[in-house]
Design an enzyme around this catalytic site. Sequence first.
Site, PDB file in Angstrom:
ATOM      1  N   ALA A  35       6.024  -2.597   5.605  1.00 48.85           N
ATOM      2  CA  ALA A  35       5.182  -2.465   6.803  1.00 48.85           C
ATOM      3  C   ALA A  35       4.300  -3.715   6.888  1.00 48.85           C
ATOM      4  CB  ALA A  35       4.359  -1.187   6.777  1.00 48.85           C
ATOM      5  N   GLY A  39      -1.458 -10.315   6.912  1.00 44.74           N
ATOM      6  CA  GLY A  39      -2.029 -10.430   5.565  1.00 44.74           C
ATOM      7  C   GLY A  39      -0.928 -10.727   4.557  1.00 44.74           C
ATOM      8  N   HIS A  40       0.158  -9.963   4.628  1.00 39.58           N
ATOM      9  CA  HIS A  40       1.289 -10.215   3.735  1.00 39.58           C
ATOM     10  C   HIS A  40       1.877 -11.610   4.008  1.00 39.58           C
ATOM     11  CE1 HIS A  40       1.504  -5.653   4.102  1.00 39.58           C
ATOM     12  NE2 HIS A  40       1.418  -5.813   2.810  1.00 39.58           N
ATOM     13  N   GLN A  64       2.547   5.355  -7.799  1.00 38.09           N
ATOM     14  CA  GLN A  64       1.145   4.999  -7.565  1.00 38.09           C
ATOM     15  C   GLN A  64       0.483   5.856  -6.480  1.00 38.09           C
ATOM     16  OE1 GLN A  64       2.248   0.887  -6.386  1.00 38.09           O
ATOM     17  NE2 GLN A  64       0.602   1.085  -4.882  1.00 38.09           N
ATOM     18  N   SER A 190      -4.079  -3.877   7.296  1.00 39.43           N
ATOM     19  CA  SER A 190      -3.491  -2.944   6.331  1.00 39.43           C
ATOM     20  C   SER A 190      -2.301  -2.259   6.978  1.00 39.43           C
ATOM     21  CB  SER A 190      -4.537  -1.893   5.947  1.00 39.43           C
ATOM     22  OG  SER A 190      -3.897  -0.785   5.350  1.00 39.43           O
ATOM     23  N   SER A 191      -1.302  -1.945   6.149  1.00 39.57           N
ATOM     24  CA  SER A 191      -0.121  -1.242   6.668  1.00 39.57           C
ATOM     25  C   SER A 191      -0.524   0.103   7.241  1.00 39.57           C
ATOM     26  CB  SER A 191       0.898  -1.030   5.550  1.00 39.57           C
ATOM     27  OG  SER A 191       1.190  -2.260   4.947  1.00 39.57           O
TER      28      SER A 191
HETATM   29  P1  AMP Z   1       0.701  -3.611  -0.049  1.00 36.59           P
HETATM   30  O1  AMP Z   1       1.948  -3.762   0.720  1.00 36.59           O
HETATM   31  O2  AMP Z   1      -0.383  -2.900   0.691  1.00 36.59           O
HETATM   32  O3  AMP Z   1       0.934  -3.061  -1.430  1.00 36.59           O
HETATM   33  O4  AMP Z   1       0.130  -5.073  -0.271  1.00 36.59           O
HETATM   34  C1  AMP Z   1       0.901  -6.089  -0.859  1.00 36.59           C
HETATM   35  C2  AMP Z   1       0.015  -7.269  -1.135  1.00 36.59           C
HETATM   36  O5  AMP Z   1      -0.554  -7.733   0.100  1.00 36.59           O
HETATM   37  C3  AMP Z   1      -1.175  -6.935  -2.060  1.00 36.59           C
HETATM   38  O6  AMP Z   1      -1.351  -7.994  -2.983  1.00 36.59           O
HETATM   39  C4  AMP Z   1      -2.324  -6.824  -1.093  1.00 36.59           C
HETATM   40  O7  AMP Z   1      -3.577  -7.108  -1.677  1.00 36.59           O
HETATM   41  C5  AMP Z   1      -1.951  -7.868  -0.041  1.00 36.59           C
HETATM   42  N1  AMP Z   1      -2.628  -7.587   1.214  1.00 36.59           N
HETATM   43  C6  AMP Z   1      -2.673  -6.404   1.876  1.00 36.59           C
HETATM   44  N2  AMP Z   1      -3.457  -6.501   2.974  1.00 36.59           N
HETATM   45  C7  AMP Z   1      -3.914  -7.779   3.003  1.00 36.59           C
HETATM   46  C8  AMP Z   1      -4.783  -8.497   3.889  1.00 36.59           C
HETATM   47  N3  AMP Z   1      -5.338  -7.932   4.933  1.00 36.59           N
HETATM   48  N4  AMP Z   1      -5.021  -9.810   3.608  1.00 36.59           N
HETATM   49  C9  AMP Z   1      -4.464 -10.395   2.524  1.00 36.59           C
HETATM   50  N5  AMP Z   1      -3.652  -9.773   1.656  1.00 36.59           N
HETATM   51  C10 AMP Z   1      -3.377  -8.480   1.885  1.00 36.59           C
END
Ligand code: AMP
Length: 289
Positions: A35, A39-40, A64, A190-191
Site C-alpha cells: 500500500a 513516504g515509501h 507483528q 501512512s498506508s
Molecule cells: P510500512 O509499509 O508501514 O511497514 O513501512 C515501511 C517503511 O516505510 C518503514 O521503514 C516506515 O518507517 C517507512 N515509512 C512509512 N511511512 C513513512 C513516511 N510517511 N515517511 C517516510 N517513511 C515512511
Amino acid sequence: MAKRIKIAKTVGELHKLLASAYGKKKIGYVPTMGALHDGHASLIKSSVTKCDITICSIFVNPTQFNDASDLDKYPRTLSADVKILEAAKCDIVFAPSVKDIYPKGTKSKLKLRLGKLDKVMEGEFRPGHFKGVAQVVKRLLDIVKPTMLFMGQKDFQQFTIIQHMINQLNIPTKLVVCPIKREQSGLAMSSRNVRLEKHIKSRADILHHTLLEARELLNLGYTPKQIESYAMKGFKITDFKPEYFRIVNGNTLLPVKNVKKEDYIVACAAVWAGDVRLIDNMILKHPQS
Ligand code: AMP
C-alpha cells in the site's frame, strides 16, 4: 522508457536475480508492507542514489499484528505498488508468501537484549508487536543480505530496535533512516490513511500540529510532563482518542524529566482517529542545540 522492474515471488527467484550482484554491487533494501505512498518512494529513491541495486519487499507480516481485524483490513494493492516502485527506479520487488517467509510454521528463536526499548510506547499498547517486527526483519535480512537497509523515521521506535538488533547480532548491514514524508496538511503519510473517513482526515493534522507545539513549549522551558499532559488533553476531541504522547530520550526511549544540554529528545504519539490508529513523532532537540 522506464526500465521494467523484476518481480520475485519466492526466495529462490530473488536469489537467482541477485546471484551476480553479491560481493560486487551495493545492495539497497527497503522492507514494506505494501500500500505504498510517497513516504515509501522516498526510501526507494534514497536507496537508488546510494546503492547499485534496490530491492523493495512487500510482505504483510502476520506476526507483528496483535489485532486480527487490523491484519484483515490492511490494504493490499500490489499492482499499484509495482507502478510506484517502477517510477522510483526500484530494480526488484520481492513479494513472498507467508509460507516462504515462515516455512512450516517456524517459531522465532531470536533472543535480543532490548531492555525497555520494546516495552514502552508501541510495546505497551501493541504487546508482542516488536517481537514480530524483529523476527521478520531478521528473516528478511538473512534472505536479502543487503549492504544498506532503509527505514523511515516515521516508525521511530521500530528503527531504534532494528539498529539494536543489527549491533547485537553483528549484522553486516548499515541502517539508513529517512525523514518523515507528510501530506500537505502535515499528516504523516501512512498506508492506513486511506481508511480515514473524510471528516476525520480533515482534522487528523492535529498530531503534527501538537508535535510542533510541543517543540515550541520545550524551547520555552515547559517541562516534558507539562507538555505531555497538555498534548493528551488537546487530543480529546470528537472522533479522536489518544493512547500516548511521550517525550523521551531518542536513544533509550525512556522518559525525560529535566532537559539537559546534551539530551537528544523526541516526542512520540499514538492516537485513534475513528477506527484508524495513527502514530507520529518529532525530534524536539538534538544534543547541544
Ligand atoms: P510500512 O509499509 O508501514 O511497514 O513501512 C515501511 C517503511 O516505510 C518503514 O521503514 C516506515 O518507517 C517507512 N515509512 C512509512 N511511512 C513513512 C513516511 N510517511 N515517511 C517516510 N517513511 C515512511
